[in-house]
Design an enzyme around this catalytic site. Structure first.
Site, PDB file in Angstrom:
ATOM      1  CE  LYS A  40      -6.528 -21.916 -88.294  1.00 58.77           C
ATOM      2  NZ  LYS A  40      -6.918 -20.951 -87.266  1.00 58.77           N
ATOM      3  N   GLY A  41      -0.285 -23.904 -90.150  1.00 52.72           N
ATOM      4  CA  GLY A  41       1.089 -23.416 -90.091  1.00 52.72           C
ATOM      5  C   GLY A  41       1.879 -23.507 -91.379  1.00 52.72           C
ATOM      6  CD  GLU A  96       3.381 -30.139 -89.704  1.00 55.39           C
ATOM      7  OE1 GLU A  96       2.878 -29.069 -90.054  1.00 55.39           O
ATOM      8  OE2 GLU A  96       2.844 -30.916 -88.891  1.00 55.39           O
ATOM      9  CG  ASP A  97       4.040 -25.773 -88.842  1.00 50.55           C
ATOM     10  OD1 ASP A  97       4.129 -26.995 -88.578  1.00 50.55           O
ATOM     11  OD2 ASP A  97       3.307 -25.007 -88.187  1.00 50.55           O
ATOM     12  CG  ASP A 100       7.975 -29.402 -80.579  1.00 52.97           C
ATOM     13  OD1 ASP A 100       9.153 -29.211 -80.295  1.00 52.97           O
ATOM     14  OD2 ASP A 100       7.038 -29.166 -79.781  1.00 52.97           O
ATOM     15  CE  LYS A 128      10.428 -25.877 -81.711  1.00 45.81           C
ATOM     16  NZ  LYS A 128       9.574 -25.457 -80.584  1.00 45.81           N
ATOM     17  CG  PHE A 149       7.028 -21.509 -78.937  1.00 46.78           C
ATOM     18  CD1 PHE A 149       6.557 -22.818 -78.914  1.00 46.78           C
ATOM     19  CD2 PHE A 149       6.247 -20.533 -79.525  1.00 46.78           C
ATOM     20  CE1 PHE A 149       5.317 -23.134 -79.473  1.00 46.78           C
ATOM     21  CE2 PHE A 149       5.007 -20.832 -80.081  1.00 46.78           C
ATOM     22  CZ  PHE A 149       4.545 -22.137 -80.045  1.00 46.78           C
ATOM     23  CB  VAL A 150      10.277 -20.149 -83.853  1.00 42.73           C
ATOM     24  CG1 VAL A 150      11.699 -20.161 -83.326  1.00 42.73           C
ATOM     25  CG2 VAL A 150       9.886 -21.530 -84.388  1.00 42.73           C
ATOM     26  CG  ASP A 156      -0.302 -20.296 -84.101  1.00 40.29           C
ATOM     27  OD1 ASP A 156       0.265 -21.360 -84.430  1.00 40.29           O
ATOM     28  OD2 ASP A 156      -1.266 -20.265 -83.327  1.00 40.29           O
ATOM     29  NE  ARG A 162      -2.109 -19.274 -87.763  1.00 37.83           N
ATOM     30  CZ  ARG A 162      -1.798 -20.487 -87.313  1.00 37.83           C
ATOM     31  NH1 ARG A 162      -0.687 -21.075 -87.694  1.00 37.83           N
ATOM     32  NH2 ARG A 162      -2.589 -21.121 -86.467  1.00 37.83           N
TER      33      ARG A 162
HETATM   34  P1  IMP Z   1       4.608 -32.090 -82.655  1.00 33.26           P
HETATM   35  O1  IMP Z   1       3.447 -33.006 -82.790  1.00 33.26           O
HETATM   36  O2  IMP Z   1       5.035 -31.939 -81.218  1.00 33.26           O
HETATM   37  O3  IMP Z   1       5.770 -32.418 -83.551  1.00 33.26           O
HETATM   38  O4  IMP Z   1       4.077 -30.652 -82.984  1.00 33.26           O
HETATM   39  C1  IMP Z   1       3.955 -30.171 -84.238  1.00 33.26           C
HETATM   40  C2  IMP Z   1       3.092 -28.925 -84.230  1.00 33.26           C
HETATM   41  O5  IMP Z   1       3.267 -28.136 -83.041  1.00 33.26           O
HETATM   42  C3  IMP Z   1       3.518 -28.022 -85.342  1.00 33.26           C
HETATM   43  O6  IMP Z   1       2.864 -28.348 -86.542  1.00 33.26           O
HETATM   44  C4  IMP Z   1       3.166 -26.656 -84.818  1.00 33.26           C
HETATM   45  O7  IMP Z   1       1.822 -26.365 -85.104  1.00 33.26           O
HETATM   46  C5  IMP Z   1       3.317 -26.760 -83.311  1.00 33.26           C
HETATM   47  N1  IMP Z   1       4.624 -26.234 -82.857  1.00 33.26           N
HETATM   48  C6  IMP Z   1       5.672 -26.926 -82.361  1.00 33.26           C
HETATM   49  N2  IMP Z   1       6.705 -26.114 -82.058  1.00 33.26           N
HETATM   50  C7  IMP Z   1       6.299 -24.875 -82.393  1.00 33.26           C
HETATM   51  C8  IMP Z   1       6.942 -23.571 -82.352  1.00 33.26           C
HETATM   52  O8  IMP Z   1       8.093 -23.382 -81.935  1.00 33.26           O
HETATM   53  N3  IMP Z   1       6.176 -22.537 -82.786  1.00 33.26           N
HETATM   54  C9  IMP Z   1       4.912 -22.658 -83.252  1.00 33.26           C
HETATM   55  N4  IMP Z   1       4.288 -23.852 -83.325  1.00 33.26           N
HETATM   56  C10 IMP Z   1       4.973 -24.938 -82.899  1.00 33.26           C
END
Ligand code: IMP
Length: 174
Positions: A40-41, A96-97, A100, A128, A149-150, A156, A162
């Site tokens: 949803k992000g 994508e939001d 990470d 990040k 963490f944001v 969210d 959100r």
């Molecule tokens: P990844 O697979 O570790 O890159 O994670 C990506 C997903 O983790 C993002 O689409 C977010 O939904 C969630 N996520 C990662 N860091 C944050 C953050 O700082 N705040 C909120 N959601 C996060």
């Protein structure tokens, strides 16, 4: 309510407008662009980005398993909701939001590439880089941030915050 604002509404608005111009210029002015937004992000980023786009733009939505109530990536990604339409021959931009570890995006790029789009690019509002576990390519990054963490602007923690129009740091979550 998290109070430390990392990125203001004005900064987001200005950067989203720049990204729209950059994306349109890269694809050419007569080319239809198809956005695939990750639920949803990315919903707020998509809505604002689309309103800034010139020319022909369409969108579709996909949902992948998130961390749930946890803030740590399990490393396992599952498809929860698939796209309504195919991608063959289209200029596709994943919206994508945040990237990470990169695990979610790497999985998504792999399954979408198999659908044979003409081009597959990725736009992320936030990145990040210090947390990356896999090398994943991101063509458009709104803001590069530290390992914090944001929430807000679609992001969210356990489904909260959100709605915030800016991006804020949540203390005690990493
Ligand atoms: P990844 O697979 O570790 O890159 O994670 C990506 C997903 O983790 C993002 O689409 C977010 O939904 C969630 N996520 C990662 N860091 C944050 C953050 O700082 N705040 C909120 N959601 C996060």
């Amino acid at each position: 309510m998290p109070s430390e604002i990392l990125i203001t509404e004005d900064q987001i608005r200005a950067r989203v407008a720049e990204l729209a111009v950059e994306i349109r210029a890269d694809h050419g002015h007569g080319t239809p662009i198809h956005f695939v937004a990750v639920l949803k992000g990315a919903f707020m980023f998509l809505a604002d980005l689309m309103r800034q786009m010139k020319g022909d733009v369409t969108c579709d939505f996909i949902a992948l398993s998130s961390y749930g109530a946890s803030t740590k990536s399990s490393g396992e990604v599952r498809l929860l909701k698939d796209l309504d339409r195919g991608l063959e021959g289209r200029d596709v931009v994943i919206i994508e939001d945040i990237v990470d570890t990169g695990l979610t995006l790497a999985y998504l790029q792999e399954i979408l590439r198999a659908r044979e789009p003409h081009l597959l690019r990725t736009a992320c509002l936030l990145s990040k880089p210090s947390r990356r576990k896999v090398d994943v390519s991101v063509d458009y990054v709104g803001f590069t941030i530290e390992d914090r963490f944001v929430v807000g602007y679609g992001l969210d923690v356990d489904e909260r915050y959100r709605h915030l129009p800016d991006i804020r740091v949540v203390k005690g979550v990493s």
